[in-house]
Enzyme design. Structure first.
Site, PDB file in Angstrom:
ATOM      1  N   LYS B 139      47.368  20.091  -5.551  1.00 56.81           N
ATOM      2  CA  LYS B 139      46.902  18.922  -6.291  1.00 56.81           C
ATOM      3  C   LYS B 139      46.128  19.387  -7.531  1.00 56.81           C
ATOM      4  CE  LYS B 139      44.978  15.608  -3.498  1.00 56.81           C
ATOM      5  NZ  LYS B 139      43.847  14.794  -3.050  1.00 56.81           N
ATOM      6  N   SER B 490      -2.295  14.851  31.789  1.00 55.90           N
ATOM      7  CA  SER B 490      -2.257  13.428  31.459  1.00 55.90           C
ATOM      8  C   SER B 490      -1.646  13.387  30.074  1.00 55.90           C
ATOM      9  CB  SER B 490      -3.661  12.834  31.458  1.00 55.90           C
ATOM     10  OG  SER B 490      -3.570  11.475  31.094  1.00 55.90           O
ATOM     11  N   GLY B 521       8.863  11.539  26.135  1.00 56.27           N
ATOM     12  CA  GLY B 521       8.312  10.426  26.911  1.00 56.27           C
ATOM     13  C   GLY B 521       6.881  10.125  26.528  1.00 56.27           C
ATOM     14  N   ARG B 681     -30.766   3.556  19.642  1.00 56.05           N
ATOM     15  CA  ARG B 681     -29.591   4.027  18.882  1.00 56.05           C
ATOM     16  C   ARG B 681     -30.028   4.620  17.547  1.00 56.05           C
ATOM     17  NH1 ARG B 681     -27.107  -0.927  15.658  1.00 56.05           N
ATOM     18  NH2 ARG B 681     -28.776  -2.429  15.903  1.00 56.05           N
ATOM     19  N   SER B 708     -23.533   1.227  13.260  1.00 54.37           N
ATOM     20  CA  SER B 708     -24.100   0.643  14.480  1.00 54.37           C
ATOM     21  C   SER B 708     -24.636   1.717  15.418  1.00 54.37           C
ATOM     22  CB  SER B 708     -23.034  -0.174  15.223  1.00 54.37           C
ATOM     23  OG  SER B 708     -22.686  -1.310  14.476  1.00 54.37           O
ATOM     24  N   HIS B 779     -25.160  -0.047  22.145  1.00 54.00           N
ATOM     25  CA  HIS B 779     -24.919  -1.456  22.454  1.00 54.00           C
ATOM     26  C   HIS B 779     -24.628  -1.673  23.933  1.00 54.00           C
ATOM     27  CE1 HIS B 779     -24.689  -1.348  18.148  1.00 54.00           C
ATOM     28  NE2 HIS B 779     -24.673  -2.662  18.092  1.00 54.00           N
ATOM     29  N   ASP B 787     -22.911 -11.316  20.569  1.00 54.64           N
ATOM     30  CA  ASP B 787     -21.518 -10.899  20.423  1.00 54.64           C
ATOM     31  C   ASP B 787     -20.685 -11.169  21.672  1.00 54.64           C
ATOM     32  OD1 ASP B 787     -21.223 -10.208  17.784  1.00 54.64           O
ATOM     33  OD2 ASP B 787     -21.799  -8.117  18.065  1.00 54.64           O
TER      34      ASP B 787
END
Lengths: 981, 981
Positions: B139, B490, B521, B681, B708, B779, B787
């Site tokens: 060709k 785990s 998985g 805190r 916070s 908290h 809250d």
């Protein structure tokens, strides 16, 4: 001196082609003209497309034009001609100063007219009239159809920028048309001095195509060789062609014809170099500027070429340099077999296509935008609802002195659209099942939910009771309010519950939709992606997640701020359809809801502003979770205005739904005999399967361990009511909760240790108070053996005891496991069943009953000296110890405390009263399990000793481990003997 | 009768252009020739590309050719000419039967020779020689350079398929070349009868381009109108052009010149219709077949056109129908201004480009494939290591009687590549820091890790001790083995730890890489995506995740089986680079590791087979977590063969690393005075900041609540040692663990309730036994107020008490909070600090010490009747109750039991001995907290009463809630008064 300014010295002005309204409004265009030597501008549909579609600079004018009922094409022309006229005015002083020699703005006719002489004539005349400025150029392509139009328009006195010139032949025709037009004007007695024209020669596109054609002719290595070598011509042809064109330009200047015209004051038709950005990164970035500098030329540069040239452009007069070489290049090109006529023709075709595509895209984008605006006018009532919700939220939170007003303001339109337009729901019936469901995953936006319910007349509790003791309008949604299905406020949990509700709808043949509103911040929670995976795997097409991307988290900017494609790509990668919208555009919101109906699950990614609607809150960091003080509230309310929202929510339900009558479960038939060896996990699985038969509402979920937990028996029998949740325990629990709050008896199972993965979900399930939600944790304790500590559930009793309203059960044999599983399905709230891996002998007869809160005295006599309290696997160790001790003459009482919570305090207290000491034995950490529970419950002078796991366990055989960690029969016996001294 | 067969009746044969080896081998080609009327074949580089790159049909031959040391281009030619020769042989009987009139196979010369006459000549001759079949056609495109080559080759006796014909003019040149070649042969006395040629006219491409050009000329609605209307010509030009070409063909047949040749036995040069698939879906799918049926024609059809034509093609002689209309169409096209010469020229250019692109892609793909094969031969020793690991794993697990051999077999090559080639590590030094790290996130594959360590001589423990008591080769990795940094097993936790290790490396300037092997998985775990987000946000470019996509999970197929792009898209959407490979192809694995070095984080998605290497395990479901019995083991070992692996791992470290000397922290200077109001805190946050100064190894993480928890103080001071983890607590904990096991003092903070989100990670952190890992939960309890329950930490004490080796601290004021925070940094293992939202008064002087395991008696006297044991916020309630009771003459002892675990049993027991009852007050569920702990620890006859949360709490003011839930000063007082009767 800036190279751009130096160009002027050599007779070359530079133009830009990226005109936008922003450039005009911002003063950028004027600054460039005044300071940076800019001499002209051409319009560009691609740039207009970007500007009109993606900025809001045009929106006000669009709004006005829509109000005047103009068509899209009229709107397009009005927008563009406004810019062009404004640009003309900015360039006008320059134009005047240069006496009309430069300072032009070009505007093209529609590229669809490139081959239409008459059409071009008409449009050019119209645009010329609309813009009505002397320094306008109408841009017409130099096609064969264009040339007669060009001549005619010039004759009529309209300035023309002739575009899409590639070949010298065509340039010559164009130049002739110009001369002819001027001559005709003179003949007709018209002035010529003000007529302007430029001939735009395109450059880099020539090299792109020619380089490709040359590449077809580059011989393969070691094969035959052409002379000249094609590679030598790459990147050179466009410049050569332009240089030769310039020579023709110079010839024209010397022609008699031109001399005559010039004498009458005519301006020459200047050469403009276009398409001057370098496309091949291997080439110098200013290669189409530097070699073509010279008098009477213009270079239209894109932005980055301007920057590059300003940075390192070399300026000298070059356009007439290397003319011979240019000629040689063109000759060699022909020799190689590349016919420049064909090249020019292909480029003209492609050029027109490249004009048409952005032009059509622009019209389409504009059409969309106009449609959205038209829609928006229709959604005005909803917009007023949204504003009313904003006002109410601000009042409520200021009155409460706390709360999250800014997180509410960002989703006001979304909530208004859902509750006042989109959702099928019945404001009179909070418990209706056959309605759409709304889950507020971003639970801190509770005030706007209360506000919406109040405005829809679905609640009559005073909104100002928000956050006050005994109000159901709590800080975050809880089922104290009848409209709340699941408590939210721990972020990233709503979507899992929505999965469960969508599954329940499917099971009950309710064709309702579930809408879950998430914040962008909570999308950092992996649980969102667990839920997303589950939804797409289960083809929950009626589920719609809306992400309120307000870009600000609690402690600063959210990780991706307003980069909404990040969220879209993620949801897509988890198998969702996605739609990105402006979350304050109600028309876009409604449209997205419509689109979401086609397929799903769908995530609508809504770009919003936190604090939207109040100038001092909008997009401002530092306002998360803060209420306004009263003065700021007044300011905010004033900004939000006082329109009265007036949208009534009519009750709309979806079909009819009759809840099934629940029948009490008959007693299971159990086929075990005393002494049969069966693992409690296996008995649990068998019981589930039996229960499935007469409890059609029983549904079971597992996290890829169904062959271990033994839920596989149920899954095989009732595949439609079993949901494989894969290794994603958080979503498993959340989905189980969603099913449970729809009236299912929902049971989720995994290894006991892996349920810790979902503790936050279990905690929130407790706060959600579902009618029936059962968890089963298998493989409890060290008795699992060789798999080691990672697989040992040693904290599950502690975890489940500390859950709101929980029941904790721990069977020791097949019979109790089956009976307790059946009991669990009849017990309110959250029930945990702990099962064991190894087989244990059956010790109960099948007629034994196991009430919640009970226990079994397995051994007792009047001589009981000590009591061994235990449950599960260690019951068998205790029984064996009983025998050993008995042999030594020590009588013990053995209590199977299968109900760890509630405990059988009475039986235990009695034992404490009747024996000298209680020994509690359990396969669990010593903290928080049965031992703690018994010690705390039995408030008597009798001492309680705990035998449980107190050191890090390891792999080994089950019996070895019970022994090693002190809970085997031998260890128990020894402990008691020690105690006795 | 099949329309395809009916074509033959009208003189048209059909050819196909999708030849592949598969078609040859499968018998498909032969079947088509024998049964379906197929008459010829052309090759197609696009089809070859697909076939060679994506199937393994060619691999054996490639292997052989590589062994013969052939170049890529030689390999290409050998592959293609083999197929062509085989195809020729299949068509040969037909060719013979038709006496050389049909039954051809075409093979193109390189498209890079389209403009190279000499090159085409040489290549055509070579290919003709290699294939050596009479029914071959070479060709050659009908370019100007092609035509002389065509004539010359035909003259030489080589059959030619002339391709890329668009215009009649060019066709005429081609036809002339054919005639000329035959004449020259006759002149030279050579036979002509066997010379064959076809002229391939391209069809649909013409319409594609012409339709586009016509579209440029379609007038705008309401604008001017051209005659003829361009739309009327769309989709018609290609057929018209072909029909006119056929007329030219017929004229040639009638020419004298041809008549003379025919008389000498010459065959006519047939017309071949190419590019006959309909590209515009608006057009009929067989539009390029039906109108061009007639004698001496061929139609090369793609597969779907064949199907369409077989289904509904209408067959009659049509090629000479509507010739006038065809002429009219071409005339009108010119009238509209479309020059067909230009069209043909552009199509020729584009056609060559369309040949070159797949041809180059094919060579590139083949090159990659060859390179992979060559590499594979180099990686043989590693392959042997992988096999040896497989053998060992099977022996170990069979001996243990349990384990996960199939999960190991899938990653044998990956593990072999890492440990025996890629990683810089030192088999003698498990604790070296300046080495690459390997994290086995899919912990159940532990046996292959032990096997690799054994083979690398990094351990000397008997591999057959796997899973046996006291072996460090446990069922899942634990730090009992010195090579294990973090316990895994785990799933979905390894990547978070890897993040921490990568951060630690960065902090310590160690340029080592971290490799984390995950299962497919476990990618269902959301925590994987939390970790992925963190890694990309923190630009952890040295992190490489490898996903072992073995498609099988524990209980069945994994959700996406072998659909590796799902994983790639997900990682990409989380900002990772990704590479998809065959996970058993060691060359690909090594190559991926190289690529991963360029940028990152990188995820290598490895497609593998579970159980790889053993026929009865490979890809088989039902084998997860099962060891082979001895007989099956023998069978497996036999299959795996006995090659001896012999790769020595040389110690390789990265730079030098000297661990910093840790200095003991000096006492913090605390500036509080008794009575100052400060939240614990806040004091915690301030302490962290102070500690940061002299503890360079202190690092802090927070989950978007640093304002916070007050870790913000630290973050502002030490931004390089603070890691914003956003709302993704699991990853925060896992990353903190990774930092901790590298020697950092790691502190992760969030709301106490949100730490439940990460309980499984905290549990595993316990099993990982890091030197220092601190958690702070702020908290805590109902005292947070408005809250509501979702934000209240009510189970955190239960949760953290039940963690392996944990310490639990609960300060009540600023001083104790600061001191306990400092203590925590010096305490081994996991320390939990519980802090409170509201401010509380300072009750301790700054010189007070707070040893772990201690407590503070705040009030006592000889008259103490009762003891109030408490901690945290309720200490202040107890103190107030003390005052109230005192007023009533009741003396109480107040104990601040700030060390919840370990408890100060001595002080508590003494109190039990000395007072009538212990009242334990705590802001926590009644289960699992301080009350349980005290009741269990104080084994005395004195009763212990617990005041704690026993019902679902709600929103309200802090003090209202303490009151409502029975732990306020008033409630305590009342309880004691009640007790006294």
């Amino acid at each position: 001196m800036n190279p751009l300014l130096r160009l002027l010295k050599f007779g070359q002005g530079y133009w830009i082609d990226n005109l936008t309204r922003h450039m005009i409004i911002s003063g950028n265009l004027k600054r460039r003209v005044d300071k940076q030597g800019l001499r002209g501008v051409t319009s560009n549909p691609k740039i207009f497309h970007e500007a009109i579609a993606k900025s809001d600079d045009y929106d006000a004018q669009i709004e006005t034009l829509i109000a005047e009922d103009r068509s899209n094409i009229e709107i397009y022309e009005a927008l563009v001609t406004t810019d062009i006229r404004d640009a003309c005015d900015i360039l006008r002083p320059l134009y005047d100063e240069l006496k009309g020699q430069d300072g032009f703005v070009s505007l093209e006719v529609s590229p669809h007219l490139a081959h239409d002489t008459q059409g071009s004539l008409q449009e050019a005349r119209r645009l010329w009239q609309i813009v009505d400025r002397p320094n306008l150029l109408i841009k017409i392509p130099a096609t064969t159809a264009g040339i007669p139009a060009i001549e005619e328009l010039l004759f009529e006195g309209i300035n023309i920028n002739i575009t899409l010139l590639f070949s010298i032949e065509r340039y010559q025709a164009v130049a002739q048309a110009y001369l002819k037009a001027l001559e005709r004007r003179l003949e007709a007695g018209k002035p010529v001095a003000h007529i302007a024209s430029v001939a735009s020669f395109f450059l880099s596109r020539i090299d792109v195509l020619v380089d490709q054609l040359l590449s077809h002719r580059i011989p393969l290595p070691g094969r035959s060789h052409l002379e000249p070598h094609p590679e030598d011509l790459q990147g050179k042809v466009a410049i050569a062609n332009a240089k030769l064109a310039y020579q023709h330009f110079k010839q024209i200047l010397q022609s008699d014809c031109w001399q005559a015209l010039e004498a009458k004051g005519a301006q020459m038709q200047r050469m403009l170099w276009a398409s001057t950005n370098t496309k091949n990164p291997a080439y110098r970035d200013v290669m189409y500027i530097e070699p073509l500098i010279g008098p009477h030329t213009i270079n239209t540069m894109p932005e980055d070429t301007i920057e590059a040239f300003a940075d390192h452009g070399r300026v000298k007069e070059t356009v007439e340099e290397n003319i011979e070489e240019a000629q040689k290049i063109i000759t060699e090109l022909e020799k190689i077999g590349i016919d420049f006529h064909f090249v020019a023709s292909q480029l003209e075709n492609e050029g027109i296509q490249k004009f048409i595509e952005p032009y059509d895209a622009l019209l389409e984008a504009l059409g969309t935008k106009c449609q959205q605006r038209r829609n928006r006018q229709q959604v005005k009532p909803l917009q007023e609802v949204a504003q009313q919700l904003r006002r109410l939220v601000i009042q409520m939170t200021t009155d409460a002195g706390s709360g999250h007003p800014t997180s509410c303001l960002s989703c006001a339109e979304i909530v208004a659209a859902l509750f006042f337009h989109e959702m099928h729901w019945d404001p009179r019936a909070p418990k209706a099942r056959n309605v759409d469901t709304f889950i507020l995953s971003k639970g801190h936006a509770a005030p706007i939910l209360w506000a919406a319910l109040w405005e829809a007349k679905a609640i009559d509790e005073d909104p100002l009771s928000l956050r006050k003791l005994d109000s159901t309008l709590e800080g975050h949604p809880t089922p104290n309010n009848p409209w709340i299905k699941v408590a939210t406020g721990s972020l990233g949990q709503g979507l899992a519950a929505a999965n469960g509700i969508a599954l329940a709808n499917r099971l009950d043949n309710i064709h309702a939709r579930v809408y879950c509103l998430l914040g962008d911040g909570e999308c950092s929670e992996g649980s969102v992606w667990e839920a997303a995976q589950f939804a797409s795997l289960n083809k929950l097409s009626d589920l719609v997640a809306i992400v309120d991307v307000n870009a600000l988290a609690q402690s600063g900017p959210a990780p991706y701020q307003h980069d909404t494609p990040v969220f879209a790509h993620r949801f897509q990668s988890f198998g969702w359809e996605t739609i990105e919208i402006d979350g304050h555009d109600l028309a876009a919101i409604l449209n997205a809801f419509e689109q979401a109906k086609k397929t799903g699950p769908t995530a609508i990614i809504a770009k919003t502003e936190k604090g939207k609607g109040v100038s001092f809150l909008e997009g401002k960091d530092g306002w998360h979770g803060k209420a306004l003080d009263p003065a700021s509230m007044e300011k905010a309310l004033a900004e939000l205005g006082e329109n009265q929202a007036n949208v009534i929510v009519e009750p709309r339900r979806i079909g009819t739904y009759i809840p099934p009558q629940r029948k009490p479960a008959p007693a299971l038939s159990i086929g075990y005999s005393i002494g049969d060896e069966i693992a409690t996990r296996d008995a649990f699985g068998k019981a589930l399967k039996k229960l499935g038969d007469f409890l059609p509402e029983l549904v079971v979920l597992d996290g890829d361990v169904k062959n271990s937990t033994r839920t596989e028996y149920f899954s095989e029998e009732y595949p439609n009511r079993f949901f494989e949740s894969y290794i994603a325990e958080q979503n498993m629990v959340g989905t189980a909760l969603g099913l449970a709050v729809c009236g299912k008896i929902s049971c989720a199972a995994s290894f006991a240790c892996f349920l810790t993965r979902a503790y936050d979900f279990i905690r929130m399930a407790g706060h959600s108070r579902p009618p029936h939600l059962i968890f089963c944790g298998s493989h409890a304790g060290v008795s699992i053996g060789e798999d080691g500590p990672s697989q040992m559930g040693l904290e599950d009793l502690a975890m489940f005891r500390a859950v709101s309203g929980s029941t904790v059960l721990y069977p020791c044999d097949g019979v109790s496991a089956e009976r307790l599983t059946a009991q669990a399905t009849q017990t309110q709230g959250i029930v945990y069943i702990r099962t064991t891996r190894p087989k244990t002998p059956v010790i109960y007869t099948t007629d034994e009953k196991f009430p919640i809160g009970g226990s079994k005295i397995l051994r007792t006599s009047k001589e009981d000296k000590f009591t061994l309290v235990t449950a599960g696997i260690t019951v068998h160790e205790a029984l064996a110890a009983y025998d050993r001790l008995k042999q030594k003459g020590i009588s013990t009482r053995i209590i199977d405390s299968y109900s760890v919570k509630p405990l059988d305090v009475e039986t235990l207290s009695k034992a404490a009263h009747e024996t000298q000491a209680l020994f509690v034995i359990e396969d669990h950490w010593i903290e928080g399990g049965l031992g703690d529970a018994v010690a705390a419950a039995v408030n008597s002078p009798t001492p309680v000793y705990r035998l449980a796991i107190t050191e890090e366990p390891r792999s080994g055989k089950s019996e070895e481990l019970l022994e090693r960690y002190g809970i085997s029969q031998k260890a128990i016996t020894q402990k008691i003997l020690e105690f006795m001294g």
